[in-house]
Design an enzyme around this catalytic site. Structure first.
Site, PDB file in Angstrom:
ATOM      1  CG  ASP A 111       7.846   8.477  14.864  1.00  0.00           C
ATOM      2  OD1 ASP A 111       7.319   8.043  14.605  1.00  0.00           O
ATOM      3  OD2 ASP A 111       7.845  10.139  13.646  1.00  0.00           O
ATOM      4  CG  HIS A 167       3.467  -0.301  11.489  1.00  0.00           C
ATOM      5  ND1 HIS A 167       4.099   0.216  10.671  1.00  0.00           N
ATOM      6  CD2 HIS A 167       2.755  -1.480  11.505  1.00  0.00           C
ATOM      7  CE1 HIS A 167       3.028  -0.917  10.260  1.00  0.00           C
ATOM      8  NE2 HIS A 167       2.387  -1.775  10.623  1.00  0.00           N
TER       9      HIS A 167
HETATM   10  P1  ADQ Z   1       2.144   7.260  12.646  1.00  0.00           P
HETATM   11  O1  ADQ Z   1       2.574   7.967  14.868  1.00  0.00           O
HETATM   12  O2  ADQ Z   1       0.573   8.165  13.518  1.00  0.00           O
HETATM   13  O3  ADQ Z   1       2.476   6.150  12.593  1.00  0.00           O
HETATM   14  P2  ADQ Z   1       3.855   8.604  10.448  1.00  0.00           P
HETATM   15  O4  ADQ Z   1       4.215   7.422  10.289  1.00  0.00           O
HETATM   16  O5  ADQ Z   1       4.213  10.349  10.842  1.00  0.00           O
HETATM   17  O6  ADQ Z   1       3.208   8.583  12.342  1.00  0.00           O
HETATM   18  O7  ADQ Z   1       2.121   8.459   9.453  1.00  0.00           O
HETATM   19  C1  ADQ Z   1       0.993   9.960  10.213  1.00  0.00           C
HETATM   20  C2  ADQ Z   1       0.346  10.144   8.716  1.00  0.00           C
HETATM   21  O8  ADQ Z   1      -0.934  10.868   9.115  1.00  0.00           O
HETATM   22  C3  ADQ Z   1       1.090  10.778   7.567  1.00  0.00           C
HETATM   23  O9  ADQ Z   1       0.800  10.254   6.397  1.00  0.00           O
HETATM   24  C4  ADQ Z   1       0.583  12.475   7.525  1.00  0.00           C
HETATM   25  O10 ADQ Z   1       0.464  12.336   6.766  1.00  0.00           O
HETATM   26  C5  ADQ Z   1      -0.850  11.293   8.762  1.00  0.00           C
HETATM   27  N1  ADQ Z   1      -0.940  13.277   9.175  1.00  0.00           N
HETATM   28  C6  ADQ Z   1      -0.770  13.487   9.986  1.00  0.00           C
HETATM   29  N2  ADQ Z   1      -1.353  14.843  10.479  1.00  0.00           N
HETATM   30  C7  ADQ Z   1      -2.428  15.038   9.959  1.00  0.00           C
HETATM   31  C8  ADQ Z   1      -3.602  16.026   8.698  1.00  0.00           C
HETATM   32  N3  ADQ Z   1      -3.385  17.082  10.232  1.00  0.00           N
HETATM   33  N4  ADQ Z   1      -4.299  15.733   8.297  1.00  0.00           N
HETATM   34  C9  ADQ Z   1      -3.850  14.315   6.958  1.00  0.00           C
HETATM   35  N5  ADQ Z   1      -3.703  14.035   6.991  1.00  0.00           N
HETATM   36  C10 ADQ Z   1      -1.974  13.958   8.895  1.00  0.00           C
HETATM   37  C11 ADQ Z   1       2.933   4.578  12.967  1.00  0.00           C
HETATM   38  C12 ADQ Z   1       4.318   5.262  13.431  1.00  0.00           C
HETATM   39  C13 ADQ Z   1       5.632   5.786  12.924  1.00  0.00           C
HETATM   40  C14 ADQ Z   1       5.536   5.219  11.362  1.00  0.00           C
HETATM   41  C15 ADQ Z   1       3.711   4.594  11.367  1.00  0.00           C
HETATM   42  C16 ADQ Z   1       3.925   3.562   9.712  1.00  0.00           C
HETATM   43  O11 ADQ Z   1       4.537   5.962  14.793  1.00  0.00           O
HETATM   44  O12 ADQ Z   1       7.192   5.827  12.724  1.00  0.00           O
HETATM   45  O13 ADQ Z   1       6.079   5.849  10.351  1.00  0.00           O
HETATM   46  O14 ADQ Z   1       3.316   4.433  12.446  1.00  0.00           O
HETATM   47  O15 ADQ Z   1       4.743   2.633  10.095  1.00  0.00           O
END
Ligand code: ADQ
Length: 467
Positions: A364, A156
Site C-alpha cells: 500500500d 499515491h
Molecule cells: P486507497 O487505496 O483507496 O488510496 P486508503 O489510503 O486506505 O486506500 O484510503 C481509503 C479511503 O477510503 C479511506 O479514507 C477510507 O476511510 C475510505 N473508505 C474505505 N472503505 C470505506 C467504506 N466502506 N465507507 C466509506 N469510506 C471508506 C490510495 C492509495 C493509498 C494512499 C491513498 C492516499 O492506494 O496507499 O494512502 O491513496 O494517498
C-alpha cells in the site's frame, strides 16, 4: 498571488453540507481555498464523443473543472492502462498486470486530451500539481504545449522495484516523462529509493544535492512526503452524534464480544484473503476465544469492470462463507462481511467501537485507514492497531503491532497480542501514534509539498497574503 491548479483523475466537488468525502478531497479543498485555484479532472461520466467541454462548478470557495470521457477512453485509459497495467505492476502483482498496446495508446491519448483541455485555463504564474499514476505523462504534454509553470507530481501508490518495472513495455519512456515536472513526491523513502534506483541504473540519471536528480537537460527534486488525514475533522466526526449512535449500535449487537474491524476498498492489494485466513488461524489456535470476538470486514466493491476485481470479490464471498460455515454457532458468527460504503461519522463510530483495527495490505502506498482508526479512538481507552509492514504507513506508525500479512501465524499471534494488551500499554502506544497522526496531517502534507514546489519563502508570503 499565484493559483494552484490541481489535476487528478477524479474530482469530487465539495458538498455544501460537508458530506461524505475522502481525505484527498478535503486536503485539496483546503489547499485550493488558500491558493485560490482550480481542481481539474474527469467527471466520472461518459459521453458519446469527447468534446473537451469543461463543466465549472464553484462550491465552498473551490472551483472544480471536469470533463466527460468517451467509452473507449474509459476502457483503455482508466480500466485498461491505469487499473489493469500500472496498478497491479506498481503493487508487485506482475501476475495480474496486462500489457496491451491499446491500453498504452489510450492512456497517452487521454493524457493529451487532458493537456489540450486544461492548457487554456493555465495562466503565467499558476502552480500545477498533478496527482497519481493516471497522469504520469501529463506534465510533459503540458510542457510541449508551451507551459513553463512550476509543476509537481505526487504518486499515491508504491514505486515498484527496478526489476519489476522493467517488465513494463516502454517503461523508460514513461518514466522519462516525469522529468518534465519540477518536483516529484512519494509517500516514503522506500518508494523514493526505488525510483532513484530505476532512473539511475536503467536510464543513466545522476543524483545531485537536496533530492535533485538530473536526466539530460532536466533536473527534478524528488522527495518523500507522507500523506496524512484531516485529523481534526476525523476526531470531531468520532465525537459526533452519528458516531455515538453507531458506536452504541455496534456495542449492543456485539453482546460483550470484542470487535476486530477491517475497512478497505475491495482490492487484491489490501490482503483481505490473507486476513481472513489469519483470523481463521486465530480461531483454530485459540478455541477458548472463539465466541469472545468477531471480525467486521467492511469492503465496498471498486473497479468492478476489471476481471481481477470480480475474481477477488468471488474469492472473499466464498472464503467468508466457508469460515462462517465451519465455526459459526447458533448465537455467534465469526465474520460479518459487509460490501457497502459508509459516511465518515459512521465509519468513525465503527472504528471507535473496535478493540482491534486490522490493516494488513500486501502492499500500500500509504493507507489512510490506519490513521483514521487511531484518530477515532477513545483517548481514555484506545484500541490496538495491527498494521502490515508493507503499508507505507508502517514507517510512521512503529507503535502499531506490525505484521507480515502473508503469514497466517503472524496474524493470529498479532490478534492474540492485541486482544490481551494491558490498558497501560494500549495507552502508551496510542499516544505516540496519535501524536504523529496529529502532527503529520493532510494539511502538513500539502504544505510540505507545495513549499518545495513553490519555494518556502514564497509559500510563506502567499499564506500570509491569504490570511
Ligand atoms: P486507497 O487505496 O483507496 O488510496 P486508503 O489510503 O486506505 O486506500 O484510503 C481509503 C479511503 O477510503 C479511506 O479514507 C477510507 O476511510 C475510505 N473508505 C474505505 N472503505 C470505506 C467504506 N466502506 N465507507 C466509506 N469510506 C471508506 C490510495 C492509495 C493509498 C494512499 C491513498 C492516499 O492506494 O496507499 O494512502 O491513496 O494517498
Amino acid at each position: 498571488m499565484s493559483r494552484l491548479i490541481v489535476i487528478s483523475n477524479r474530482v469530487s466537488a465539495p458538498s455544501a453540507q460537508g458530506g461524505a468525502q475522502g481525505g484527498l478531497a478535503v486536503a485539496f479543498q483546503a489547499a485550493l481555498r488558500e491558493f485560490k485555484g482550480i481542481w481539474f479532472g474527469w467527471s466520472g461520466e461518459r459521453t458519446d464523443e469527447f468534446t473537451g467541454n469543461i463543466n465549472f462548478q464553484r462550491n465552498e470557495g473551490v472551483t472544480t473543472a471536469t470533463v466527460d470521457l468517451e467509452e473507449q477512453d474509459i476502457d483503455e485509459y482508466y480500466n485498461g492502462y491505469a487499473n489493469r497495467t500500472l496498478w497491479p505492476l506498481f503493487h508487485y502483482r506482475i501476475d495480474l498486470a496486462e500489457f496491451e498496446r491499446g491500453f498504452a495508446d489510450g492512456y497517452q491519448r487521454v493524457n493529451e486530451r487532458f493537456a489540450d483541455t486544461v492548457r487554456p485555463l493555465i495562466e503565467g504564474d499558476d502552480v500545477i500539481w498533478v496527482q497519481d499514476y493516471h497522469m504520469i505523462p501529463l506534465g510533459q504534454e503540458l510542457r510541449q504545449r508551451g507551459c513553463e509553470n512550476r509543476m509537481g507530481f505526487f504518486l499515491h501508490i508504491p514505486w515498484p522495484p527496478r526489476r519489476l518495472l522493467s517488465s513494463l513495455p516502454q517503461a523508460a519512456e514513461l518514466v522519462a516523462t516525469l522529468f518534465a515536472y519540477d518536483v516529484i513526491g512519494f509517500h516514503t523513502e522506500e518508494w523514493l529509493d526505488a525510483f532513484r534506483d530505476y532512473v539511475v541504473n536503467e536510464m543513466g540519471a545522476v543524483l545531485g544535492d537536496d533530492g535533485e536528480i538530473r536526466l539530460g537537460d532536466r533536473t527534478v527534486i524528488a522527495i518523500a512526503c507522507p500523506i496524512g488525514i484531516d485529523t481534526k475533522e476525523f476526531v470531531a466526526a468520532a465525537a459526533s452524534p452519528t458516531a455515538r449512535l453507531t458506536y452504541r449500535r455496534i456495542r449492543d449487537s456485539a453482546d460483550g464480544r470484542d470487535l476486530i474491524v477491517g475497512v478497505d476498498r475491495l482490492d487484491y492489494s489490501k490482503g483481505l484473503e490473507e486476513r481472513f485466513l489469519g483470523y481463521e488461524r486465530f480461531l483454530i489456535d485459540h478455541p477458548e476465544q472463539r465466541k469472545e470476538v468477531f471480525l467486521l470486514q467492511i469492503a465496498p466493491p471498486s473497479r468492478g469492470e476489471v476481471g481481477s476485481y470480480q475474481h477477488i470479490r468471488a474469492q472473499l464471498e466464498s472464503l467468508s462463507g466457508r469460515i462462517n460455515g465451519a465455526y459459526a454457532d447458533i448465537d455467534w458468527v465469526p465474520i460479518r462481511y459487509v460490501n457497502q460504503g459508509f459516511p465518515r461519522p459512521v465509519l468513525a463510530g465503527i472504528y471507535r467501537a473496535a478493540r482491534v483495527g486490522l490493516v494488513t495490505p500486501l502492499r500500500d502506498g500509504m493507507n489512510l485507514v490506519a490513521k483514521e482508526y487511531i484518530a477515532a479512538q477513545d483517548p481514555e481507552d484506545p484500541g490496538v492497531l495491527i498494521l502490515s509492514r508493507f503499508a507505507g504507513a508502517a514507517l510512521q506508525m512503529e507503535e502499531a503491532v506490525l505484521v507480515n500479512p502473508y503469514s497466517a501465524e503472524e496474524l493470529s499471534d498479532a490478534i492474540a497480542t492485541a486482544l490481551a494488551m494491558p490498558k497501560a500499554e494500549r495507552l502508551r502506544r496510542w499516544r505516540i501514534l496519535m501524536d504523529s497522526v496529529e502532527k503529520e496531517d493532510v494539511l502538513w502534507w500539502r504544505k510540505r509539498f507545495t513549499d518545495v514546489l513553490i519555494g518556502e519563502d514564497e509559500a510563506e508570503a502567499e499564506s500570509a497574503e491569504a490570511q
